[in-house]
Design a protein around this motif. Sequence first.
Motif, PDB file in Angstrom:
ATOM      1  N   CYS A   1     -53.885  -6.163 -31.163  1.00 21.30           N
ATOM      2  CA  CYS A   1     -53.338  -7.507 -30.942  1.00 21.30           C
ATOM      3  C   CYS A   1     -54.225  -8.305 -29.991  1.00 21.30           C
ATOM      4  O   CYS A   1     -54.466  -7.896 -28.847  1.00 21.30           O
ATOM      5  CB  CYS A   1     -51.925  -7.401 -30.380  1.00 21.30           C
TER       6      CYS A   1
ATOM      7  N   CYS B   1     -52.453  -9.147 -26.722  1.00 18.42           N
ATOM      8  CA  CYS B   1     -52.356  -7.986 -25.834  1.00 18.42           C
ATOM      9  C   CYS B   1     -53.699  -7.730 -25.156  1.00 18.42           C
ATOM     10  O   CYS B   1     -53.747  -7.378 -23.971  1.00 18.42           O
ATOM     11  CB  CYS B   1     -51.886  -6.763 -26.605  1.00 18.42           C
TER      12      CYS B   1
ATOM     13  N   HIS C   1     -47.833 -11.863 -32.353  1.00 17.09           N
ATOM     14  CA  HIS C   1     -47.313 -11.612 -31.002  1.00 17.09           C
ATOM     15  C   HIS C   1     -46.583 -12.904 -30.648  1.00 17.09           C
ATOM     16  O   HIS C   1     -47.158 -13.992 -30.746  1.00 17.09           O
ATOM     17  CB  HIS C   1     -48.474 -11.371 -30.021  1.00 17.09           C
TER      18      HIS C   1
ATOM     19  N   HIS D   1     -44.904  -6.784 -26.273  1.00 16.91           N
ATOM     20  CA  HIS D   1     -45.409  -7.074 -27.608  1.00 16.91           C
ATOM     21  C   HIS D   1     -44.296  -7.028 -28.642  1.00 16.91           C
ATOM     22  O   HIS D   1     -43.537  -6.069 -28.725  1.00 16.91           O
ATOM     23  CB  HIS D   1     -46.497  -6.082 -28.033  1.00 16.91           C
TER      24      HIS D   1
END
Length: 133
Positions: free
Chosen positions: A4, A7, A93, A46
């Motif tokens: 991600c 992230c 996300h 997340h």
Amino acid sequence: MAACIFCKIIKGDIPSFKLFESERVFAFLDIQPLAQGHALVIPKYHGAKLLDIPDEQLAEVMPVAKRIAKAVGAENYNILQNNGRLAHQIVDHVHFHVIPKPNEKDGLGIGWPAQETDMEKLKEYFKEVKAKM
């Protein structure tokens, strides 16, 4: 999530123009802005869609979005959050856009294709939704 992009931004693996960070929230400037000051506010937890995020992880998101709108001097602005590809979500996300609308040209441009309403069907739908809440 290892793949991600948001992230990775939170972890510092990808650089960002960080505006705010707390235990549960991260906010940064969008690198493809619709207007100057366009920012993203994301929960650090997340989850691809809003329903994937526990309420306590969302509690600080709107206050941070409000602080950013004030800090960038946005008199007119949109707060946008999309869920799923049909709703124009690109990054899986949860994220909230704070998009200043300084004039007619810059910022978010949207259409609002309102539909005629059958009040009886709307009443039935309301009862169904209300019962699930």
